[in-house]
Design a protein around this motif. Structure first.
Motif, PDB file in Angstrom:
ATOM      1  N   LEU A  11       0.664  -1.307  -0.120  1.00 41.55           N
ATOM      2  CA  LEU A  11       0.095   0.212   0.025  1.00 41.55           C
ATOM      3  C   LEU A  11       0.700   1.215   0.015  1.00 41.55           C
ATOM      4  CD1 LEU A  11      -2.982  -0.807   2.577  1.00 41.55           C
ATOM      5  CD2 LEU A  11      -3.229  -0.469   0.071  1.00 41.55           C
ATOM      6  N   ARG A  12       1.962   1.235   0.773  1.00 40.72           N
ATOM      7  CA  ARG A  12       2.870   2.443   0.811  1.00 40.72           C
ATOM      8  C   ARG A  12       3.712   2.525  -0.579  1.00 40.72           C
ATOM      9  NH1 ARG A  12       6.260   2.851   6.408  1.00 40.72           N
ATOM     10  NH2 ARG A  12       4.519   2.730   7.983  1.00 40.72           N
ATOM     11  N   ASP A  13       4.277   1.428  -0.907  1.00 39.85           N
ATOM     12  CA  ASP A  13       5.270   1.658  -1.987  1.00 39.85           C
ATOM     13  C   ASP A  13       4.600   1.542  -3.401  1.00 39.85           C
ATOM     14  OD1 ASP A  13       6.990   1.421  -0.093  1.00 39.85           O
ATOM     15  OD2 ASP A  13       7.955  -0.379  -0.394  1.00 39.85           O
ATOM     16  N   LEU A  14       3.519   0.958  -3.329  1.00 34.28           N
ATOM     17  CA  LEU A  14       2.814   1.017  -4.691  1.00 34.28           C
ATOM     18  C   LEU A  14       1.630   1.760  -5.017  1.00 34.28           C
ATOM     19  CD1 LEU A  14       3.015  -2.886  -5.257  1.00 34.28           C
ATOM     20  CD2 LEU A  14       4.242  -1.325  -6.188  1.00 34.28           C
ATOM     21  N   PHE A  73      12.141  -7.970  -5.452  1.00 34.53           N
ATOM     22  CA  PHE A  73      11.056  -7.931  -6.066  1.00 34.53           C
ATOM     23  C   PHE A  73      10.642  -6.561  -6.784  1.00 34.53           C
ATOM     24  CE2 PHE A  73       6.281  -7.230  -5.080  1.00 34.53           C
ATOM     25  CZ  PHE A  73       5.823  -7.835  -6.347  1.00 34.53           C
ATOM     26  N   LEU A  74      10.515  -5.779  -6.213  1.00 42.00           N
ATOM     27  CA  LEU A  74      10.023  -4.485  -6.667  1.00 42.00           C
ATOM     28  C   LEU A  74      10.834  -3.922  -7.641  1.00 42.00           C
ATOM     29  CD1 LEU A  74       8.308  -2.658  -3.501  1.00 42.00           C
ATOM     30  CD2 LEU A  74       7.194  -3.826  -5.338  1.00 42.00           C
ATOM     31  N   PRO A  75      12.436  -3.861  -7.500  1.00 38.62           N
ATOM     32  CA  PRO A  75      13.033  -3.374  -8.732  1.00 38.62           C
ATOM     33  C   PRO A  75      12.734  -4.287  -9.807  1.00 38.62           C
ATOM     34  CG  PRO A  75      14.084  -3.473  -6.669  1.00 38.62           C
ATOM     35  CD  PRO A  75      12.905  -4.063  -6.351  1.00 38.62           C
ATOM     36  N   THR A  76      12.757  -5.410  -9.747  1.00 43.89           N
ATOM     37  CA  THR A  76      12.422  -6.326 -10.903  1.00 43.89           C
ATOM     38  C   THR A  76      11.507  -5.952 -11.587  1.00 43.89           C
ATOM     39  OG1 THR A  76      13.573  -8.256 -10.015  1.00 43.89           O
ATOM     40  CG2 THR A  76      12.106  -8.823 -11.804  1.00 43.89           C
ATOM     41  N   ALA A  77      10.077  -5.630 -11.022  1.00 41.13           N
ATOM     42  CA  ALA A  77       8.895  -5.403 -11.482  1.00 41.13           C
ATOM     43  C   ALA A  77       8.993  -4.076 -12.382  1.00 41.13           C
ATOM     44  CB  ALA A  77       7.795  -5.177 -10.619  1.00 41.13           C
ATOM     45  N   VAL A  78       9.455  -3.163 -11.557  1.00 37.63           N
ATOM     46  CA  VAL A  78       9.747  -1.996 -12.431  1.00 37.63           C
ATOM     47  C   VAL A  78      10.650  -2.028 -13.609  1.00 37.63           C
ATOM     48  CG1 VAL A  78      10.501   0.673 -12.109  1.00 37.63           C
ATOM     49  CG2 VAL A  78       9.330  -0.269 -10.374  1.00 37.63           C
ATOM     50  N   ALA A  79      11.847  -2.645 -13.463  1.00 34.13           N
ATOM     51  CA  ALA A  79      12.526  -2.697 -14.602  1.00 34.13           C
ATOM     52  C   ALA A  79      12.151  -3.244 -15.734  1.00 34.13           C
ATOM     53  CB  ALA A  79      13.901  -3.525 -14.153  1.00 34.13           C
ATOM     54  N   ASP A 125      14.049  -8.973   0.359  1.00 38.62           N
ATOM     55  CA  ASP A 125      13.459  -9.472  -0.772  1.00 38.62           C
ATOM     56  C   ASP A 125      12.484  -8.486  -1.565  1.00 38.62           C
ATOM     57  OD1 ASP A 125      15.112 -11.770  -0.372  1.00 38.62           O
ATOM     58  OD2 ASP A 125      13.566 -12.811   0.757  1.00 38.62           O
ATOM     59  N   LEU A 126      11.694  -8.135  -0.826  1.00 36.99           N
ATOM     60  CA  LEU A 126      10.586  -7.367  -1.348  1.00 36.99           C
ATOM     61  C   LEU A 126      11.129  -6.017  -2.039  1.00 36.99           C
ATOM     62  CD1 LEU A 126       7.845  -7.887   1.218  1.00 36.99           C
ATOM     63  CD2 LEU A 126       7.647  -8.844  -0.863  1.00 36.99           C
ATOM     64  N   ARG A 179       3.950 -11.436 -11.987  1.00 36.52           N
ATOM     65  CA  ARG A 179       5.048 -12.184 -12.848  1.00 36.52           C
ATOM     66  C   ARG A 179       6.543 -12.082 -11.959  1.00 36.52           C
ATOM     67  NH1 ARG A 179       2.410 -10.297 -17.678  1.00 36.52           N
ATOM     68  NH2 ARG A 179       4.176  -8.930 -17.731  1.00 36.52           N
ATOM     69  N   ALA A 180       6.536 -10.962 -11.605  1.00 35.41           N
ATOM     70  CA  ALA A 180       7.974 -10.654 -10.925  1.00 35.41           C
ATOM     71  C   ALA A 180       7.967 -11.267  -9.557  1.00 35.41           C
ATOM     72  CB  ALA A 180       8.024  -8.911 -10.522  1.00 35.41           C
ATOM     73  N   ALA A 181       6.937 -11.433  -8.755  1.00 34.91           N
ATOM     74  CA  ALA A 181       6.760 -12.005  -7.725  1.00 34.91           C
ATOM     75  C   ALA A 181       6.988 -13.620  -7.804  1.00 34.91           C
ATOM     76  CB  ALA A 181       5.454 -12.018  -7.214  1.00 34.91           C
ATOM     77  N   ALA A 182       6.303 -14.270  -9.096  1.00 35.90           N
ATOM     78  CA  ALA A 182       6.860 -15.524  -9.389  1.00 35.90           C
ATOM     79  C   ALA A 182       8.232 -15.912  -9.778  1.00 35.90           C
ATOM     80  CB  ALA A 182       5.904 -16.141 -10.487  1.00 35.90           C
ATOM     81  N   GLU A 183       8.813 -14.682 -10.189  1.00 30.93           N
ATOM     82  CA  GLU A 183      10.322 -14.978 -10.813  1.00 30.93           C
ATOM     83  C   GLU A 183      11.429 -14.815  -9.418  1.00 30.93           C
ATOM     84  OE1 GLU A 183      10.669 -12.179 -13.796  1.00 30.93           O
ATOM     85  OE2 GLU A 183       9.482 -13.220 -15.033  1.00 30.93           O
ATOM     86  N   THR A 184      10.740 -14.430  -8.534  1.00 36.68           N
ATOM     87  CA  THR A 184      11.775 -13.716  -7.305  1.00 36.68           C
ATOM     88  C   THR A 184      11.713 -14.896  -6.262  1.00 36.68           C
ATOM     89  OG1 THR A 184      11.221 -11.330  -7.587  1.00 36.68           O
ATOM     90  CG2 THR A 184      12.240 -12.237  -5.617  1.00 36.68           C
ATOM     91  N   THR A 185      12.772 -15.374  -6.432  1.00 37.95           N
ATOM     92  CA  THR A 185      13.130 -16.401  -4.961  1.00 37.95           C
ATOM     93  C   THR A 185      13.600 -15.993  -3.631  1.00 37.95           C
ATOM     94  OG1 THR A 185      13.895 -18.082  -6.811  1.00 37.95           O
ATOM     95  CG2 THR A 185      14.185 -18.814  -4.595  1.00 37.95           C
ATOM     96  N   PRO A 186      12.412 -16.352  -2.554  1.00 42.12           N
ATOM     97  CA  PRO A 186      12.706 -15.885  -1.214  1.00 42.12           C
ATOM     98  C   PRO A 186      14.162 -16.269  -0.846  1.00 42.12           C
ATOM     99  CG  PRO A 186      10.735 -16.660  -1.343  1.00 42.12           C
ATOM    100  CD  PRO A 186      11.352 -17.256  -2.847  1.00 42.12           C
ATOM    101  N   SER A 187      15.108 -15.570   0.017  1.00 38.10           N
ATOM    102  CA  SER A 187      16.125 -15.771   0.403  1.00 38.10           C
ATOM    103  C   SER A 187      16.137 -16.910   1.323  1.00 38.10           C
ATOM    104  CB  SER A 187      16.903 -14.365   1.351  1.00 38.10           C
ATOM    105  OG  SER A 187      16.780 -13.338   0.640  1.00 38.10           O
ATOM    106  N   PRO A 188      16.967 -17.604   1.286  1.00 39.68           N
ATOM    107  CA  PRO A 188      17.016 -19.053   2.180  1.00 39.68           C
ATOM    108  C   PRO A 188      17.143 -18.595   3.584  1.00 39.68           C
ATOM    109  CG  PRO A 188      19.132 -18.889   1.054  1.00 39.68           C
ATOM    110  CD  PRO A 188      18.285 -17.700   0.349  1.00 39.68           C
ATOM    111  N   ALA A 189      16.442 -19.395   4.505  1.00 41.17           N
ATOM    112  CA  ALA A 189      16.543 -19.117   5.690  1.00 41.17           C
ATOM    113  C   ALA A 189      17.752 -19.480   6.545  1.00 41.17           C
ATOM    114  CB  ALA A 189      15.497 -20.111   6.588  1.00 41.17           C
TER     115      ALA A 189
END
Length: 297
Positions: A224-227, A264-270, A259-260, A285-295
């Motif tokens: 809500l803030r960033d988008l 994720f967000l830079p990938t979407a904007v780019a 990650d977000l 689509r960007a969310a699906a392409e972004t792999t979360p950092s491993p724990a």
């Protein structure tokens, strides 16, 4: 080695740039409200006694117990969950509300030295001497030790190098020493690996605060803030929250704040910059392409 090498950061508080960064932290206010009073007691043990006399007509025995705590807290959790930024924000907020001069000093991992005999202990000792001098007789210093497991590694087992073992010993001694300063120094250790810290360090912590990956509500607030201004319905927003969160059935963990905002967000904007508008479909689509950092285990 100069003070510049011992500390990554050394500045007077309050600081405007830290306040601006803190304003962007999701979940900062609830966490600050949760820890503030405890940290204030560590910083002002005499105020605790005055409270006791005012409200109870005497010093309650519990005041001695609380005043005897080590002025040190541990923030732990996965990489990218906001530990260091929150530590800076908390220090800055408290400093803006107290009457004492205050400084923020962030210890550099360069105090590990180059492996020379006695070097790590010497550098840690000199760094704490600088902290004590900065606090003086009336000031307050918030000392952040980031990546704390790098200089406070567990001495249990036989894997720790002798120099690292000596460094951990020195750190414990210096933390013991600042307890006599009556709250003029507050140490905040940040680590991704709580289990790797020496047990003696963990036992001394007055508070251990865990930083988890963002919840559904926190990710929603971030979007809500960033988008703001991107054309999305409530249903779209809900789908984006789910797409960036954990999915136990698929064996997927949720994204961290880092990650977000840094992946994720830079990938979407780019994907659309500079010729197209940012849309929900692009974000999904960007969310699906972004792999979360491993724990961190």
């Amino acid at each position: 080695m100069s003070d510049v090498s011992r500390f990554e950061l050394d500045l007077e508080l309050p600081d405007r740039s830290i306040a601006e960064r803190t304003a962007r932290l999701i979940g900062f206010e609830p966490r600050f409200n949760r820890v503030e009073r405890d940290l204030r007691m560590l910083l002002a043990p005499d105020e605790l006694r005055r409270w006791s006399k005012k409200k109870h007509g005497r010093e309650l025995p519990v005041c001695d117990i609380l005043a005897d705590r080590y002025p040190m807290v541990i923030f732990h959790g996965d990489v990218g969950t906001g530990k260091t930024a929150t530590a800076e924000g908390i220090a800055n907020r408290i400093a803006s509300e107290i009457e004492h001069n205050a400084r923020l000093m962030k210890l550099s991992t360069r105090v590990r030295g180059r492996g020379l005999h006695g070097e790590m202990s010497k550098l840690i000792g000199e760094a704490f001497d600088a902290v004590r001098a900065a606090a003086g007789h009336k000031g307050r210093v918030f000392l952040i030790i980031d990546e704390a497991d790098a200089i406070a590694s567990s001495r249990e087992g036989g894997q720790l190098h002798q120099e690292e073992r000596a460094g951990t010993n020195t750190l414990i001694q210096k933390i013991d020493d600042i307890r006599a300063m009556k709250g003029r120094v507050l140490v905040i250790l940040c680590t991704n690996r709580l289990h790797a810290l020496d047990p003696a360090i963990v036992r001394r912590a007055a508070r251990i605060e865990e930083f988890a990956r963002p919840t559904d509500e926190e990710r929603r607030e971030l979007f809500l803030r960033d988008l703001e201004g991107v054309d999305m319905s409530e249903a779209d927003l809900a789908r984006l929250v789910r797409a960036t969160g954990p999915d136990p059935k698929a064996g997927r963990i949720g994204m961290t704040f880092s990650d977000l905002r840094t992946r994720f967000l830079p990938t979407a904007v780019a994907t659309v910059y500079p010729n197209e508008a940012l849309t929900f479909d692009v974000l999904l689509r960007a969310a699906a392409e972004t792999t979360p950092s491993p724990a961190i285990m």
